[in-house]
Design an enzyme around this catalytic site. Structure first.
Site, short mmCIF file in Angstrom:
data_model
loop_
_atom_site.label_atom_id
_atom_site.label_comp_id
_atom_site.label_asym_id
_atom_site.label_seq_id
_atom_site.Cartn_x
_atom_site.Cartn_y
_atom_site.Cartn_z
CD GLU A 150 2.37 -2.33 4.46
OE1 GLU A 150 2.87 -1.29 4.03
OE2 GLU A 150 2.92 -3.03 5.32
CG ASP A 185 5.12 3.78 11.23
OD1 ASP A 185 5.33 2.66 11.69
OD2 ASP A 185 5.15 4.02 10.00
CE LYS A 233 3.96 -5.73 7.12
NZ LYS A 233 4.62 -4.67 6.34
#
Length: 801
Positions: free
Chosen positions: A493, A355, A614
């Site tokens: 993912e 992130d 996702k």
């Protein structure tokens, strides 16, 4: 204060967990959730406190198998403060009638404030006003102030002030079957009549944590002489302060707390240091003054102004606040990474993921020293990444998907699916693209700062070792005449392997392969930037061979990128052969399909079978790189690149993406800024509202999503202001100017601070004169100006069509 206050006007037990996360207070060293001070973890409240690097490993036996997990530890609760009236039971929400309630976060001054009036069972009415800070001027200090007003009574009040080491990690329901005990008691003690203290130790990592509290009571004439009683156990200590109150006359209770761990610098022993520090504390107001001044200095650098849109203005400031309470100048001196969920809860076990890719751009242009310190977290774990690569049969450095204390892979082997209640295998450790993100982050930091010292001493070594890893995991397909990478997962993912395959990972994830092509070219630029002596010594130390450098050159021209028809980049090889999902059927059946993987698995199906994602995967390339950069990468690889590729790919994947990660809204909004401004803004607003509105149905109470918060700020400077560094020039290309008329903020480019504002057909750059700044080059379109400290210049910008 307009657009500076997050407020709740009623008490809602269902929403309290979310509110506690959103109103956390922190200073970049430690952080505490916004729980009321008299509460303990009870299903409604969760008063967690967390510190950077405060990890511990514990083993859980599941179905006879040991499962090892490392967690960011919930540390002793320093908040505990209760009141008893006339010797009766302590006041709690469930034993009084609430007459009024307001819960506020003063974002500008980082003060958590509550005001409530209640009637107890004896008919006594009381007003209680509370304030809380975690000092930004002294990173070791937290403080509480309670103002008590007896509205229709007089009598004796007892204040119970405690430090509680009996806490466990139980803030995430999905982890309830995992071991949550992480603390062993060490000792309680006192430092004179006013100060109580407690020391605990993490069970496996043996980090000592000490807290010391000084509690005083003040009337209108000054400090009161109170009666004090003491009670202590090995993992808990409290004082009882007894005093008289008179009707309508306010009494203040101040609790000052010092917090230390054995990981701190300039330390004798945590408990002794905590006792000494709290003894030297001034009053709450004196501590508040320094705290407010420190936050004022941060806002001078970080505030973003969006005239005409109060909601956007408030949420942007809330996001800035959340970033700074996790990553402040105090963080720069710590051995700390960026927990994906901040220091506000226990989701993701406090681990460091990728992130930071979304977080560093905001910091790079405001507090680059924070980014530098956070990148050093990765450098200090370079040897662990090297060991991981060797154990997997590769060379160079292979960083883990989830990182914690020492940089080893912390990704769990099983993951609880809350839809089914079953533990499924977790293959996400195959997300090797985290190493590409680290390479990208170092390069972007260098581009923004020109910090050649960091590049030469630390950054280059990380980058070259990452490049070596990619050249060793790739193999050359003679038939295609291209390099390929197998056995990895992309950012998506949802896809962990091919349907019905026992082999983990996928072949030729497009995002990964294009990133590797760019890395292979950029690694050569790094070598060219290094002074000859440094290049030679670094090459000898890591064992870099000229053959590897030649391989990088070859890979930068021959990485394989899978394509479908009509210019669609295939997310991975074989994606086009998967089945289409009936999206409408699942939207009709489920209120929220962001986590389609869990829904499908709970039905006995497999997300690997379908064309879905996702979050942004292939299209993330269009967010991270400018059209010029990406065109250069593709053409160097021998693939055609046209502006139409962006529109075609975003349209194709947008219809197949569930946006199960809120980061996805950031990426899609940034990409659509050029081609579909209305859709871009719509997604931007979803990203802005995602945490405060808890759009993922209960996850934010477990910890904020720091990446999406920072991403909304990066979108302004990179996406909507169109900032890009090219050949030592910082270019701007403003977009959505009709929605962002008057947008302004401060930046720092290569050591020179400046203000930038867009409005009235102009982009105005004003270089600040701080005595250290140098001339910087700023460009808009074809016009480039060299601006020196104290100078301002107006660039003409093309109006929106």
């Amino acid at each position: 204060m307009k657009n500076w206050t997050l407020a709740y006007d009623s008490f809602d037990p269902e929403e309290e967990g979310l509110r506690e996360a959103m109103t956390s207070t922190g200073n970049g060293y430690f952080c505490t959730r916004g729980a009321f001070a008299w509460t303990e973890a009870d299903g409604v409240h969760y008063p967690g406190t967390y510190v950077h690097g405060g990890f511990n490993r514990e083993t859980t036996i599941m179905a006879g198998q040991p499962v090892l997990n490392e967690d960011l530890v919930n540390l002793p609760n320093w908040l505990l403060l209760e009141i008893r009236i006339e010797g009766e039971e302590a006041i709690r929400m469930d034993n009084v009638e609430l007459l009024s309630y307001r819960h506020e976060l003063d974002i500008k001054n980082a003060v958590l404030w509550r005001n409530l009036s209640f009637r107890d069972r004896a008919g006594r009415e009381t007003t209680l006003e509370t304030r809380r800070i975690i000092s930004m001027s002294d990173k070791h200090i937290g403080a509480l102030e309670w103002k008590i007003v007896a509205e229709n009574w007089s009598g004796t009040v007892e204040a119970i002030t405690a430090l509680d080491g009996r806490v466990t990690n139980k803030g995430v329901a999905r982890y309830k079957d995992l071991e949550g005990r992480h603390l062993d008691p060490v000792t309680p003690r006192t430092f004179g009549p006013e100060i109580i203290a407690l020391e605990a130790r993490t069970r496996q990592s043996r980090i000592y944590v000490a807290e010391a509290a000084r509690t005083r009571v003040y009337g209108e004439e000054g400090m009161l002489d109170v009666r004090r009683g003491l009670y202590q156990m090995q993992d808990y200590i409290h004082q009882v302060l007894s005093f008289e109150v008179e009707e309508k006359k306010p009494v203040r209770v101040e609790k000052m707390v010092a917090f230390y761990t054995s990981r701190d610098n300039a330390l004798n022993e945590p408990l002794a240091n905590a006792g000494k520090a709290v003894g030297r504390c001034g009053t709450f107001d004196e501590t508040l003054d320094g705290h407010v001044r420190a936050w004022g200095e941060l806002w001078d650098v970080c505030d973003v102004l969006v005239p005409g849109n109060d909601r956007v203005q408030l949420l942007l400031r809330l996001h800035i606040y959340q970033i700074l309470q996790v990553c402040s100048p105090h963080t720069a001196d710590l051995d700390a990474g960026v927990p994906a969920r901040g220091l506000n809860g226990e989701a993701y076990r406090g681990h460091v993921f990728w992130d930071e890719l979304y977080i560093y751009p905001f910091l790079n242009f405001r507090f680059p020293e924070i980014t530098r310190g956070l990148l050093m977290y990765r450098y200090r774990r370079l040897d662990e990444a090297r060991a991981a690569a060797r154990e997997a049969g590769y060379v160079g450095a292979m960083y883990p998907w989830q990182s914690g204390s020492d940089g080893q892979e912390e990704t769990q082997t099983v993951h609880l699916n809350p839809e089914s209640g079953k533990w499924d295998p977790d293959m996400s450790h195959n997300q090797r693209h985290v190493s590409a993100a680290i390479f990208y982050n170092v390069w972007q930091y260098y581009q923004a700062t020109g910090d050649s010292e960091f590049l030469f001493d630390y950054g280059a070594e990380m980058m070259l070792e990452i490049a070596r890893f990619w050249s060793s995991i790739a193999h050359f397909n003679e038939e295609r005449g291209r390099y390929e990478i197998h056995g990895v997962m992309g950012p998506d993912e949802f896809h962990e392997k091919y349907p019905d395959s026992d082999e983990e990972g996928l072949r030729n994830n497009a995002y990964t392969n294009v990133m590797v092509a760019w890395i292979s070219r950029t690694a050569q630029e790094i070598l060219d930037l290094l002074p000859e002596r440094r290049r030679r010594s670094l090459g000898e130390r890591i064992g870099l061979k000229e053959e590897e450098v030649r391989t990088w050159e070859d890979m930068s021209r021959k990485m394989f990128v899978p394509f479908q028809e009509d210019g669609i980049i295939s997310q991975f090889e074989g994606y086009e052969d998967l089945e289409e999902l009936d999206w409408d059927a699942y939207r009709d059946k489920h209120d929220n399909i962001q986590r389609l993987d869990r829904i499908l698995k709970a039905e006995g199906d497999d997300p690997d079978r379908y064309k879905l994602a996702k979050q942004a995967d292939t299209v993330l390339l269009f967010f991270l790189f400018s059209e010029r950069e990406l065109k250069g990468v593709f053409e160097r690889l021998g693939y055609d690149y046209t502006p139409e590729m962006v529109r075609k790919n975003i349209d194709y994947y947008d219809h197949r993406t569930s946006h199960g990660s809120t980061l996805s809204f950031v990426a899609h909004a940034g990409i659509l800024a050029d081609t579909d401004p209305d859709s871009s803004w719509e997604r931007y607003m979803v990203a802005l509202e995602s945490d405060i509105g808890d759009i993922q149905g209960g996850t934010t109470r477990e910890g904020i999503h720091l990446g999406v918060m920072a991403g909304t700020l990066d979108l302004l400077q990179r996406g909507y202001m169109g900032s890009e560094i090219r050949d030592g020039v910082l270019y701007f290309d403003p977009k959505l100017k009709d929605r962002l008329e008057g947008l302004s903020f401060s930046m720092r480019f290569r050591g020179t601070p400046f203000d930038v504002k867009v409005g009235a057909g102009k982009l105005t750059v004003t270089a600040q004169d701080d005595g250290f700044g140098k001339r910087i080059k700023i460009g808009v379109g074809e016009e480039v100006r060299e601006i020196e400290a104290g100078e301002a210049y107006d660039f003409d910008v093309i109006p929106d069509e």
